[in-house]
Design a protein around this motif. Sequence first.
Motif, PDB file in Angstrom:
ATOM      1  N   LEU A 189       0.813  -1.208   0.000  1.00  0.00           N
ATOM      2  CA  LEU A 189       0.000   0.000   0.000  1.00  0.00           C
ATOM      3  C   LEU A 189       0.849   1.261   0.000  1.00  0.00           C
ATOM      4  O   LEU A 189       2.029   1.245   0.337  1.00  0.00           O
ATOM      5  N   GLY A 190       0.207   2.349  -0.363  1.00  0.00           N
ATOM      6  CA  GLY A 190       0.890   3.634  -0.445  1.00  0.00           C
ATOM      7  C   GLY A 190       0.313   4.403  -1.614  1.00  0.00           C
ATOM      8  O   GLY A 190      -0.371   3.816  -2.471  1.00  0.00           O
ATOM      9  N   ASN A 191       0.574   5.701  -1.641  1.00  0.00           N
ATOM     10  CA  ASN A 191       0.032   6.531  -2.719  1.00  0.00           C
ATOM     11  C   ASN A 191       0.523   6.060  -4.088  1.00  0.00           C
ATOM     12  O   ASN A 191       1.528   5.353  -4.184  1.00  0.00           O
ATOM     13  N   THR A 250      10.729  11.343  -2.801  1.00  0.00           N
ATOM     14  CA  THR A 250      10.535  12.605  -3.527  1.00  0.00           C
ATOM     15  C   THR A 250       9.083  13.083  -3.543  1.00  0.00           C
ATOM     16  O   THR A 250       8.734  13.974  -4.313  1.00  0.00           O
ATOM     17  N   ASP A 251       8.230  12.484  -2.712  1.00  0.00           N
ATOM     18  CA  ASP A 251       6.803  12.834  -2.749  1.00  0.00           C
ATOM     19  C   ASP A 251       6.280  13.054  -1.326  1.00  0.00           C
ATOM     20  O   ASP A 251       6.005  12.095  -0.601  1.00  0.00           O
ATOM     21  N   LEU A 252       6.160  14.320  -0.959  1.00  0.00           N
ATOM     22  CA  LEU A 252       5.760  14.659   0.410  1.00  0.00           C
ATOM     23  C   LEU A 252       4.362  14.152   0.752  1.00  0.00           C
ATOM     24  O   LEU A 252       4.123  13.666   1.859  1.00  0.00           O
ATOM     25  N   ASP A 253       3.438  14.270  -0.189  1.00  0.00           N
ATOM     26  CA  ASP A 253       2.076  13.787   0.068  1.00  0.00           C
ATOM     27  C   ASP A 253       2.086  12.296   0.423  1.00  0.00           C
ATOM     28  O   ASP A 253       1.319  11.846   1.276  1.00  0.00           O
ATOM     29  N   SER A 254       2.930  11.551  -0.261  1.00  0.00           N
ATOM     30  CA  SER A 254       2.975  10.107  -0.001  1.00  0.00           C
ATOM     31  C   SER A 254       3.480   9.819   1.407  1.00  0.00           C
ATOM     32  O   SER A 254       3.046   8.848   2.042  1.00  0.00           O
ATOM     33  N   PHE A 255       4.370  10.681   1.903  1.00  0.00           N
ATOM     34  CA  PHE A 255       4.865  10.545   3.281  1.00  0.00           C
ATOM     35  C   PHE A 255       3.768  10.897   4.282  1.00  0.00           C
ATOM     36  O   PHE A 255       3.526  10.173   5.248  1.00  0.00           O
ATOM     37  N   LYS A 256       3.089  12.000   4.020  1.00  0.00           N
ATOM     38  CA  LYS A 256       2.018  12.446   4.917  1.00  0.00           C
ATOM     39  C   LYS A 256       0.866  11.448   4.981  1.00  0.00           C
ATOM     40  O   LYS A 256       0.117  11.411   5.956  1.00  0.00           O
ATOM     41  N   ALA A 257       0.718  10.669   3.922  1.00  0.00           N
ATOM     42  CA  ALA A 257      -0.407   9.711   3.857  1.00  0.00           C
ATOM     43  C   ALA A 257      -0.133   8.421   4.629  1.00  0.00           C
ATOM     44  O   ALA A 257      -1.046   7.613   4.818  1.00  0.00           O
ATOM     45  N   VAL A 258       1.102   8.242   5.092  1.00  0.00           N
ATOM     46  CA  VAL A 258       1.475   6.983   5.749  1.00  0.00           C
ATOM     47  C   VAL A 258       0.543   6.611   6.924  1.00  0.00           C
ATOM     48  O   VAL A 258       0.043   5.484   6.978  1.00  0.00           O
TER      49      VAL A 258
END
Length: 174
Positions: free
Chosen positions: A14-16, A93-101
Amino acid sequence: MEEDFDREIKVVVLGNGGVGKTSMIRRFCKGIFTDEYKKTIGVDFLEKAQFVDALQEEVRFMLWDTAGQEEFDAITRTYYRGAGSAVIAFSTTDLDSFKAVPSWKDKIIAECGDIAMCLVQNKVDLIDRAVVSGEDVEAMARQLGLKLYRTCVKENINVTEVFGYLAELHHKKL
Ligand code: GDP
Ligand code: MG
């Protein structure tokens, strides 16, 4: 007489979108990597038998891909059903993907309960373009109680380790 694949584990990845989930599954199961970004693949999962050192046993991994439906929250019950472990991936390289964790972790817990999980920071080859500091990533892992793996699917760094760890943790939880 020894039984074949006594141990089988379904892993949901899973993940963005764009973090490298499909690439990771293909890398682990088929040993290949391509730069092209195909949003969907035609299959639900790929499988691979791999000897896991920590268990001293061969494990059959069934790796489930999301077919690019991440942003519509359309990942179905079938996808989660019977999962014994989960990879939560984000991209360097994707901040949104980090925030979505955290929300991906909540989603897994809601659908599957407290299964074996770990956090994967992929694309570490692009560390020069990192949008999050190493400390922040470590803090996130600590806060969520997840072991952190930094991977480069492109160069095949740490990929096998992720799945070995999940098989071991899954085994401990049984
Ligand atoms: P998904 O949407 O999460 O399934 O992501 P994909 O597996 O389709 O990958 C998205 C893009 O990132 C593709 O162009 C991949 O080639 C690329 N990619 C995946 N892993 C890595 C990596 O470790 N390093 C780099 N530089 N690119 C990667
Ligand atoms: Mg994909």
